[in-house]
Design an enzyme around this catalytic site. Structure first.
Site, PDB file in Angstrom:
ATOM      1  N   ARG A 105     -15.281 -50.334 -15.599  1.00 30.97           N
ATOM      2  CA  ARG A 105     -14.613 -49.034 -15.496  1.00 30.97           C
ATOM      3  C   ARG A 105     -14.539 -48.326 -16.847  1.00 30.97           C
ATOM      4  NH1 ARG A 105      -9.912 -50.460 -13.158  1.00 30.97           N
ATOM      5  NH2 ARG A 105      -8.712 -50.411 -15.086  1.00 30.97           N
ATOM      6  N   ASP A 108     -15.151 -24.816 -21.574  1.00 29.60           N
ATOM      7  CA  ASP A 108     -16.090 -25.131 -20.501  1.00 29.60           C
ATOM      8  C   ASP A 108     -17.404 -24.451 -20.865  1.00 29.60           C
ATOM      9  OD1 ASP A 108     -17.664 -25.208 -18.236  1.00 29.60           O
ATOM     10  OD2 ASP A 108     -16.037 -24.764 -16.837  1.00 29.60           O
TER      11      ASP A 108
END
Length: 384
Positions: free
Chosen positions: A53, A178
């Site tokens: 993970r 972004d």
């Protein structure tokens, strides 16, 4: 393993930093499917990995390539663009004040004005092209993050990243950008003073419409970045091994794909600007577009593959136009090799700032003449 050194970004992407698999000398990396790793006899993990993970070896190369392309000190892959974006806000504390654009990717805007607000963040939306409005919104010591998106979906407004970074710094806030549409091919926000860059890697970085992924890149390996790394491991918003492999595969062709998409978008924008059925073309590459001068300053080699048109006849004519295309795909996404068209207001629904007559276009890498002819026939038939 070779490092990027002084290589040009296009070479870094195409060669994936020149890494090879040392065990087999393979040019393409192996897939690592194991979910766990063996401890040493003395109970240590000298391999540096204990559980997939947080320690997936499939992350190493794509993260290194992306960090090199953005000129950052580190990168992290996420299970989606939304996972990467929301992580930036979840790393804050309830009560923190954040500033974000009025017009931005609708999924994140919706999340900010619902869950994030309910969780305790104080979210203030501003017009990001208005530097005075941004300065006014800042609360020194209270504003912790300024979120920007440039070009901003779906009307492609341009934010002066360097100016916003300066304003945020003066108030003690971080800036996250972004940069999905600009990509590192056209803009490197970290070099303009931005602290974090987010990519919906589903889009241009992968470029083949066959995976969901997100990424963050940091300017500094600081406390905030380590908090994000901890959150990613604990919340489990990580990418799979095969998806990581696909993303690396996609990034190898990033530069030629983006350059072709930019050229196609410019050709479409220029041609449709003279179409009698089009009320307006929204594209940063057009000289009459608000913010064109800023885009020309901070975007190198093109103005992106995204544009929007506002169709005469309103919503009905816009939807009819999308219904009659033959090459453009009516699909929700962007940045793929195939060109896509979407009536964005239908997707965003009530409360959207998107005009109902707007069609969002993602120019792919097909022949520009074919793309233009398809739009022209669709517009003509929709207005018969």
């Amino acid at each position: 393993m070779k490092k990027g050194g002084d290589q040009k970004p296009a070479t870094i992407a195409a060669q994936s930093l020149g890494w090879i698999d040392e065990a087999t000398r393979a040019v393409s990396p192996p897939l690592h499917a194991s979910s766990t790793f063996v401890r040493d006899p003395d109970n240590q993990y000298r391999s540096g990995r204990d559980y997939i993970r947080a320690d997936n070896p499939a992350f190493d190369q794509p993260e290194a390539v992306l960090a090199a392309l953005e000129r950052g000190t580190g990168a992290m892959l996420y299970s989606s663009g939304m996972a990467a974006a929301t992580a930036v806000f979840l790393a804050l504390e309830p009560g923190d004040h954040v500033v974000a654009p009025k017009v931005m990717y609708w999924g994140l805007r919706n999340w900010l004005m619902s869950y994030a607000t309910e969780w305790g963040l104080q979210v203030e939306l501003v017009e990001m092209s208005d530097l005075t409005a941004i300065e006014t919104a800042m609360r020194k010591g209270k504003t912790k993050l300024v979120w920007v998106e440039s070009p901003a979906n779906p009307m492609w407004g341009i934010t002066d990243l360097a100016a916003v970074a300066e304003i945020a710094r003066a108030a003690g806030a971080r800036v996250a950008a972004d940069s999905t549409v600009a990509t590192p091919v056209l803009t490197r926000p970290l070099e303009l003073g931005v602290d974090l860059v987010m990519h919906s890697a589903t889009k241009y970085l992968n470029g083949h419409s066959d995976l969901i992924a997100g990424a963050l890149v940091t300017r500094a390996d600081d406390v905030h970045w380590q908090r994000l790394r901890m959150l990613r491991a604990q919340m489990g918003a990580t990418l799979g091994s095969f998806e990581s492999w696909l993303l690396l595969r996609g990034m190898r062709t990033l530069f030629p794909r983006v350059k072709t998409a930019c050229a196609n978008a410019m050709a479409v924008a220029e041609r449709l600007s003279a179409n009698p059925h089009v009320a307006d073309v929204l594209y940063p590459g057009l000289k009459n577009f608000p913010g064109h001068h800023i885009a020309a300053k901070q975007m190198r080699g093109g103005f992106g593959g995204m544009l929007s048109i506002r169709v005469k006849g309103g919503e009905t004519a816009a939807i009819a136009t999308a219904a009659k295309v033959q090459i453009w795909k009516r699909a929700t996404s962007l940045g793929g090799t195939e060109s896509m068209i979407e009536h964005r207001a239908s997707v965003e629904g009530a409360g959207s700032p998107c005009p109902p007559d707007l069609l969002r276009l993602s120019a792919g890498i097909e022949d520009a003449d074919d793309l233009i002819a398809d739009l022209e026939q669709a517009l003509s038939r929709a207005h018969q």
